[in-house]
Write a protein that holds these residues in place. Structure first.
Motif, PDB file in Angstrom:
ATOM      1  N   ASN A  24       0.792  -1.399  -0.066  1.00 11.57           N
ATOM      2  CA  ASN A  24      -0.065   0.141   0.217  1.00 11.57           C
ATOM      3  C   ASN A  24       0.583   1.261   0.470  1.00 11.57           C
ATOM      4  N   GLN A  25       1.872   1.499   0.780  1.00  9.01           N
ATOM      5  CA  GLN A  25       3.298   2.348   0.738  1.00  9.01           C
ATOM      6  C   GLN A  25       3.618   3.117  -0.500  1.00  9.01           C
ATOM      7  N   ILE A  26       3.715   1.624  -1.242  1.00  5.54           N
ATOM      8  CA  ILE A  26       4.548   1.933  -3.024  1.00  5.54           C
ATOM      9  C   ILE A  26       3.154   2.455  -3.567  1.00  5.54           C
ATOM     10  N   LEU A  27       2.413   1.565  -3.741  1.00  6.34           N
ATOM     11  CA  LEU A  27       0.927   1.897  -4.931  1.00  6.34           C
ATOM     12  C   LEU A  27       0.533   3.698  -3.975  1.00  6.34           C
ATOM     13  N   HIS A  28       0.579   4.417  -2.917  1.00  8.58           N
ATOM     14  CA  HIS A  28       0.974   5.358  -3.067  1.00  8.58           C
ATOM     15  C   HIS A  28       1.377   6.529  -3.565  1.00  8.58           C
ATOM     16  N   ASP A  29       2.636   5.568  -2.656  1.00 12.79           N
ATOM     17  CA  ASP A  29       4.212   6.469  -4.139  1.00 12.79           C
ATOM     18  C   ASP A  29       3.320   6.892  -5.405  1.00 12.79           C
ATOM     19  N   TYR A  30       3.015   5.857  -6.410  1.00 16.71           N
ATOM     20  CA  TYR A  30       2.530   6.001  -7.241  1.00 16.71           C
ATOM     21  C   TYR A  30       1.514   6.408  -7.520  1.00 16.71           C
ATOM     22  N   SER A  31       0.395   7.171  -6.943  1.00 14.67           N
ATOM     23  CA  SER A  31      -1.001   7.417  -6.515  1.00 14.67           C
ATOM     24  C   SER A  31      -1.285   8.000  -7.933  1.00 14.67           C
ATOM     25  N   PRO A  32       0.007   9.608  -8.197  1.00 17.18           N
ATOM     26  CA  PRO A  32      -0.823  10.131  -9.528  1.00 17.18           C
ATOM     27  C   PRO A  32      -0.582   9.754 -10.840  1.00 17.18           C
ATOM     28  N   TYR A  33      -0.248   8.204 -11.003  1.00 21.84           N
ATOM     29  CA  TYR A  33      -0.175   7.496 -12.221  1.00 21.84           C
ATOM     30  C   TYR A  33      -1.648   6.649 -11.969  1.00 21.84           C
ATOM     31  N   ILE A  34      -2.209   6.530 -10.981  1.00 15.63           N
ATOM     32  CA  ILE A  34      -3.132   6.076 -10.843  1.00 15.63           C
ATOM     33  C   ILE A  34      -4.471   6.144 -11.194  1.00 15.63           C
ATOM     34  N   ILE A  35      -5.089   5.331 -12.231  1.00 12.96           N
ATOM     35  CA  ILE A  35      -6.280   5.444 -12.026  1.00 12.96           C
ATOM     36  C   ILE A  35      -7.365   4.650 -11.807  1.00 12.96           C
ATOM     37  N   GLY A  36      -7.275   3.647 -11.402  1.00 11.01           N
ATOM     38  CA  GLY A  36      -7.999   2.726 -10.268  1.00 11.01           C
ATOM     39  C   GLY A  36      -7.504   1.441 -10.056  1.00 11.01           C
ATOM     40  N   ARG A  37      -7.748   0.787  -8.999  1.00  8.80           N
ATOM     41  CA  ARG A  37      -7.413  -0.151  -7.773  1.00  8.80           C
ATOM     42  C   ARG A  37      -8.896  -0.790  -7.758  1.00  8.80           C
TER      43      ARG A  37
END
Length: 85
Positions: A24-37
């Motif tokens: 979850n921390q890594i996904l948070h770090d890349y959140s500007p690029y995430i469209i959906g999860r």
């Protein structure tokens, strides 16, 4: 100059539930690029399955997948859109 981005799906299988915080921390770090999860627990096999859709430069997508794949009990693979978009 803005870097060209690609659309991709990052498939993540979590076999070590103690690693969820790190994922979850890594996904948070890349959140500007995430469209959906979307995340689904699959209790029958004792795993969690997460799919993350991103729109990012190819090097960032590779870095995300690589960081996830280095975590013990985590598998991560990327599928890119065919048309390079």
């Amino acid at each position: 100059m803005e870097q060209e981005t690609r659309i991709a799906v990052v498939g993540i299988i979590v076999e070590n539930k103690e690693a969820v915080g790190e994922v979850n921390q890594i996904l948070h770090d890349y959140s500007p690029y995430i469209i959906g999860r979307m995340g689904l627990p699959y209790e029958k096999k004792h795993v969690n399955i997460i799919s993350v859709i991103v729109d990012a430069p190819a090097d960032r997508i590779s870095a995300l997948s690589g960081k996830l794949g280095k975590i013990r009990g985590i598998s991560a693979k990327v599928m890119y859109s065919k048309n390079g978009q």
